[in-house]
Design an enzyme around this catalytic site. Structure first.
Site, short mmCIF file in Angstrom:
data_model
loop_
_atom_site.label_atom_id
_atom_site.label_comp_id
_atom_site.label_asym_id
_atom_site.label_seq_id
_atom_site.Cartn_x
_atom_site.Cartn_y
_atom_site.Cartn_z
N THR A 158 40.90 46.63 45.49
CA THR A 158 42.16 47.36 45.37
C THR A 158 43.07 47.00 46.53
O THR A 158 42.79 46.07 47.29
CB THR A 158 41.89 48.89 45.28
OG1 THR A 158 43.11 49.55 44.94
CG2 THR A 158 41.33 49.44 46.58
N LYS A 211 44.15 42.50 46.24
CA LYS A 211 44.06 42.02 44.86
C LYS A 211 44.54 40.58 44.71
O LYS A 211 44.11 39.88 43.78
CB LYS A 211 44.87 42.92 43.93
CG LYS A 211 44.25 44.30 43.73
CD LYS A 211 45.03 45.11 42.71
CE LYS A 211 44.39 46.47 42.49
NZ LYS A 211 45.08 47.26 41.45
N ASP A 249 42.88 46.01 35.25
CA ASP A 249 44.06 46.88 35.32
C ASP A 249 44.96 46.67 34.10
O ASP A 249 45.50 47.63 33.55
CB ASP A 249 44.89 46.58 36.57
CG ASP A 249 44.27 47.14 37.84
OD1 ASP A 249 43.50 48.11 37.75
OD2 ASP A 249 44.56 46.60 38.92
N GLY A 281 58.35 48.74 41.50
CA GLY A 281 57.17 48.20 42.16
C GLY A 281 56.70 46.91 41.53
O GLY A 281 56.48 46.85 40.31
#
Length: 287
Positions: A78, A82, A118, A142
C-alpha cells in the site's frame, strides 16, 4: 503451481504466511480479513504488518528478500510503495500492467509476481453500488497509486468522460497519458474541481483520520450527484457523511477494500474467497 502449493513445498504447510508493506498501516483491517478467510478454508494463516514509513527503495528490496527466505506466500503493498515495488518484481499480471501499480505480490517458485487487485475491487464495488447512476461526466480527485486503479475502474464501468484533478498537475497528466496509451480517449486532466459533474470520486488521503478535511466543496453537491470516497479511515468520511445529508448516492471505501482483499486471497492461495464472509470480518472491527 499456485501460491498455496508453493508454501506447502517450502515445508510450512501448516501456516500460510502473508504480510502488508506500507506506511501508517497499524489500523489496517486486512490481517483480520485474510486470517479469517484462511481459517475458513482450513489454513492456519498469519498476516503480519510491515509498517516502514522511512523505507528506501533498497530497504524495500531487502524486505522482499527476507520474506522469500522466511517462506512467505506473498504480501500486499500500500501507500507509498505501489509504484516503487515494480523495480523489485520479476513479472506483472495483466491487471498490474494495465494500472502501472502493484498492490499484491505472489512469491512463487523463486519469482515475484505483481498483481493489481485494486482495479477489480473498485470495479466490483462500484458496479454493485452505483447501478443506474448517471455517469456522463465524472470528476476524480487524486492521481496517485490508488488513483490509477480507480480511473481505470471508472472507465470500465462506463464513465463517458473522466476528468482528473491532482494538486500535482504532472501526476494527473501522466495518469491521463497512461490511459490514452491504452486507447482510452475519454479522460483529461483539469487544474481545478470547478464544473458540473454527475459524480465525484475522492482518491486522495484528504478526509482520512490523519488528514481531515474535504477534498471537494460540499456546497456544490446536489442530490443527483453520486459521491465515492475510496478511504476507510474513518469508515464513513466527512465527505460521505455530508453527501448523504444532501441526498447523494454514496459509496465509502469498504467495498473497494474488501473487493481487493477477496481477489488478493485468490492470488495468494488459488482458492475462491467468500466476499460476504470477508465483508463481515471487515465490519466486525467496528467504526
Amino acid at each position: 503451481m499456485n501460491a498455496f502449493a508453493s508454501f506447502r513445498a517450502l515445508g510450512t504447510e501448516e501456516t500460510l504466511q502473508l504480510g502488508l508493506v506500507g506506511a501508517g498501516i497499524a489500523a489496517s483491517r486486512t490481517p483480520a480479513m485474510q486470517e479469517r478467510e484462511g481459517a475458513a478454508h482450513g489454513l492456519r494463516t498469519v498476516y503480519r504488518l510491515f509498517d516502514t514509513p522511512l523505507a528506501t527503495p533498497d530497504d524495500l528490496g531487502a524486505l522482499v528478500r527476507a520474506m522469500e527466505l522466511c517462506g512467505y506466500a506473498g504480501f500486499n503493498v500500500t501507500y507509498p510503495f505501489k509504484i516503487a515495488i515494480l523495480d523489485h518484481l520479476h513479472e506483472l499480471d495483466e491487471s498490474a500492467r494495465i494500472v502501472g501499480a502493484v498492490n499484491t505480490v505472489v512469491l512463487r517458485d523463486g519469482r515475484r509476481i505483481g498483481f493489481n487487485t485494486d482495479l477489480g475491487g473498485f470495479t466490483d464495488a462500484f458496479a454493485e453500488t452505483m447501478t443506474g447512476a448517471a455517469r456522463r461526466r465524472v470528476l476524480q480527485i487524486g492521481a496517485g497509486g490508488a488513483g490509477l486503479a480507480v480511473a481505470g475502474g471508472l472507465l470500465d464501468c462506463g464513465v463517458e468522460e473522466l476528468f482528473v484533478h491532482d494538486l500535482d498537475h504532472e501526476r494527473a497528466r501522466l495518469l491521463v497519458q497512461r490511459l490514452e496509451e491504452q486507447g482510452r480517449g475519454r479522460v483529461r486532466a483539469v487544474s481545478s474541481v470547478e464544473g458540473a459533474y454527475d459524480g465525484i470520486v475522492n482518491a486522495t488521503p484528504i478526509g482520512t483520520d490523519k488528514r481531515p478535511g474535504l477534498p471537494y466543496p460540499i456546497e456544490r453537491l446536489g442530490p443527483e450527484t453520486f459521491v465515492v470516497d475510496v478511504n476507510y479511515f474513518p469508515l464513513e468520511s466527512q465527505l460521505i457523511r455530508e453527501a448523504k445529508a444532501r441526498g447523494c448516492r454514496t459509496m465509502g471505501g469498504a467495498g473497494m477494500a474488501v473487493g481487493q482483499a477477496v481477489r488478493a486471497f485468490s492470488c495468494f492461495t488459488g482458492l475462491r474467497a467468500d466476499r460476504e464472509r470477508m465483508m463481515a470480518a471487515f465490519l466486525a472491527l467496528g467504526a
